[in-house]
Design a protein around this motif. Structure first.
Motif, PDB file in Angstrom:
ATOM      1  N   ILE A   1       0.893  -1.549   0.127  1.00 17.19           N
ATOM      2  CA  ILE A   1      -0.241  -0.070  -0.209  1.00 17.19           C
ATOM      3  C   ILE A   1       1.086   0.515  -0.168  1.00 17.19           C
ATOM      4  CG2 ILE A   1      -1.469   1.285   0.996  1.00 17.19           C
ATOM      5  CD1 ILE A   1      -3.185  -1.021   0.492  1.00 17.19           C
ATOM      6  N   ILE A  49       0.751   4.508   1.176  1.00 21.49           N
ATOM      7  CA  ILE A  49       0.131   5.546   1.987  1.00 21.49           C
ATOM      8  C   ILE A  49      -0.361   6.676   2.304  1.00 21.49           C
ATOM      9  CG2 ILE A  49       0.378   3.914   3.850  1.00 21.49           C
ATOM     10  CD1 ILE A  49       2.001   6.174   5.098  1.00 21.49           C
ATOM     11  N   THR A 105      -5.504   2.908  -2.868  1.00 23.63           N
ATOM     12  CA  THR A 105      -5.862   1.864  -2.021  1.00 23.63           C
ATOM     13  C   THR A 105      -6.971   1.513  -2.428  1.00 23.63           C
ATOM     14  OG1 THR A 105      -4.249   3.155  -0.113  1.00 23.63           O
ATOM     15  CG2 THR A 105      -6.563   1.642   0.327  1.00 23.63           C
ATOM     16  N   PHE A 161      -0.170  -6.055   4.910  1.00 27.99           N
ATOM     17  CA  PHE A 161      -0.099  -4.833   4.224  1.00 27.99           C
ATOM     18  C   PHE A 161       1.119  -4.737   4.512  1.00 27.99           C
ATOM     19  CE2 PHE A 161      -4.241  -5.558   5.200  1.00 27.99           C
ATOM     20  CZ  PHE A 161      -5.170  -5.812   3.041  1.00 27.99           C
ATOM     21  N   THR A 199       3.959  -1.138   3.421  1.00 23.71           N
ATOM     22  CA  THR A 199       3.457   0.272   3.110  1.00 23.71           C
ATOM     23  C   THR A 199       5.341   0.493   3.974  1.00 23.71           C
ATOM     24  OG1 THR A 199       3.515   2.279   2.696  1.00 23.71           O
ATOM     25  CG2 THR A 199       3.567   1.720   5.284  1.00 23.71           C
ATOM     26  N   LYS A 215      -0.113   4.979  10.462  1.00 27.82           N
ATOM     27  CA  LYS A 215      -1.764   5.456   9.048  1.00 27.82           C
ATOM     28  C   LYS A 215      -1.693   4.234   8.526  1.00 27.82           C
ATOM     29  CE  LYS A 215      -2.086   8.895   5.605  1.00 27.82           C
ATOM     30  NZ  LYS A 215      -2.252   9.627   4.523  1.00 27.82           N
ATOM     31  N   LEU A 216      -1.299   3.541   8.276  1.00 24.54           N
ATOM     32  CA  LEU A 216      -1.414   2.161   7.358  1.00 24.54           C
ATOM     33  C   LEU A 216      -2.693   0.899   8.173  1.00 24.54           C
ATOM     34  CD1 LEU A 216      -0.703   0.325   5.123  1.00 24.54           C
ATOM     35  CD2 LEU A 216       0.517  -1.131   6.661  1.00 24.54           C
ATOM     36  N   ASP A 217      -2.509   1.114   9.821  1.00 25.60           N
ATOM     37  CA  ASP A 217      -3.327   0.581  10.283  1.00 25.60           C
ATOM     38  C   ASP A 217      -4.989   1.034  10.086  1.00 25.60           C
ATOM     39  OD1 ASP A 217      -1.974  -1.569  11.786  1.00 25.60           O
ATOM     40  OD2 ASP A 217      -1.099   0.026  12.957  1.00 25.60           O
ATOM     41  N   VAL A 228      -6.119  -0.099   6.283  1.00 24.23           N
ATOM     42  CA  VAL A 228      -6.426  -1.103   6.409  1.00 24.23           C
ATOM     43  C   VAL A 228      -7.427  -1.542   7.044  1.00 24.23           C
ATOM     44  CG1 VAL A 228      -5.891  -3.617   7.265  1.00 24.23           C
ATOM     45  CG2 VAL A 228      -4.653  -1.970   6.455  1.00 24.23           C
ATOM     46  N   THR A 288       0.232  -6.067   9.748  1.00 22.96           N
ATOM     47  CA  THR A 288       0.748  -4.831   8.504  1.00 22.96           C
ATOM     48  C   THR A 288       1.887  -4.670   9.456  1.00 22.96           C
ATOM     49  OG1 THR A 288       0.092  -3.542  10.972  1.00 22.96           O
ATOM     50  CG2 THR A 288      -0.937  -3.224   9.082  1.00 22.96           C
ATOM     51  N   ALA A 296       5.554  -1.810   8.155  1.00 24.46           N
ATOM     52  CA  ALA A 296       6.321  -0.550   7.634  1.00 24.46           C
ATOM     53  C   ALA A 296       7.788  -0.541   8.035  1.00 24.46           C
ATOM     54  CB  ALA A 296       5.501   0.648   8.324  1.00 24.46           C
TER      55      ALA A 296
END
Ligand code: ADP
Length: 144
Positions: free
Chosen positions: A9, A11, A17, A37, A39, A71-73, A76, A88, A90
């Motif tokens: 992803i 972000i 997305t 996921f 990033t 941010k990814l969390d 998602v 996740t 990063a």
């Protein structure tokens, strides 16, 4: 049937997305697959997408990583996959290298990736997507 799906992803790209969400959901409908996921934080202009200003007092890379993961969390959650089926990640580095590396590490049997940024129509396949398609050892679903 896929057991381990990797979804890289970007972000900073909500549109990309949103494009991949239905495809990820279609492949996780039975809630049997584990979805990773990822990033990747590639370079400094990227930090502004995290709401972090670039300044002389730049926080350490660890803090960027922490912000990216938060941010990814958040992102998602939109996929509506049960929490116990999600992991996740990063990391910093080159997106394509890190995507391929994690695919190997978790033994992904499917990678779902968007083809390119919607506004960059010159390229049919972005550089990261292209490298993943070329070098991945598992099937890659390219979403257009
Ligand atoms: P473009 O050059 O148009 O941005 P990319 O090949 O970089 O095309 O992006 C296509 C896909 O590659 C994105 O949808 C995403 O899945 C993945 N990707 C790109 N950059 C990153 C990143 N920094 N972290 C994780 N995935 C990324």
């Amino acid at each position: 049937m896929y057991n381990t799906i990797l979804v890289p992803i970007d972000i900073s790209e909500d549109d990309l997305t949103h494009m991949v969400i239905p495809y990820v959901q279609a492949h996780t409908a039975l809630n049997t697959a584990k979805v990773h996921f990822l990033t990747v934080i590639p370079s400094q202009p990227y930090y502004s997408s995290l709401g972090l200003a670039y300044s002389v007092e730049m926080p350490k890379m660890k803090e960027f990583q922490h912000a990216a993961l938060s941010k990814l969390d958040e992102i998602v959650k939109q996929f509506k996959i049960p929490a116990d089926k999600i992991q996740t990640h990063a990391v910093t580095g080159s997106p394509k290298d890190q995507i391929l590396k994690l695919a190997e590490m978790v033994s992904a049997d499917l990678i779902i990736i968007a083809s390119h940024k919607p506004d960059i129509s010159t390229y049919l396949l972005g550089s990261n997507a292209a490298a993943v398609v070329r070098h991945a050892k598992c099937p890659v679903l390219v979403v257009r």
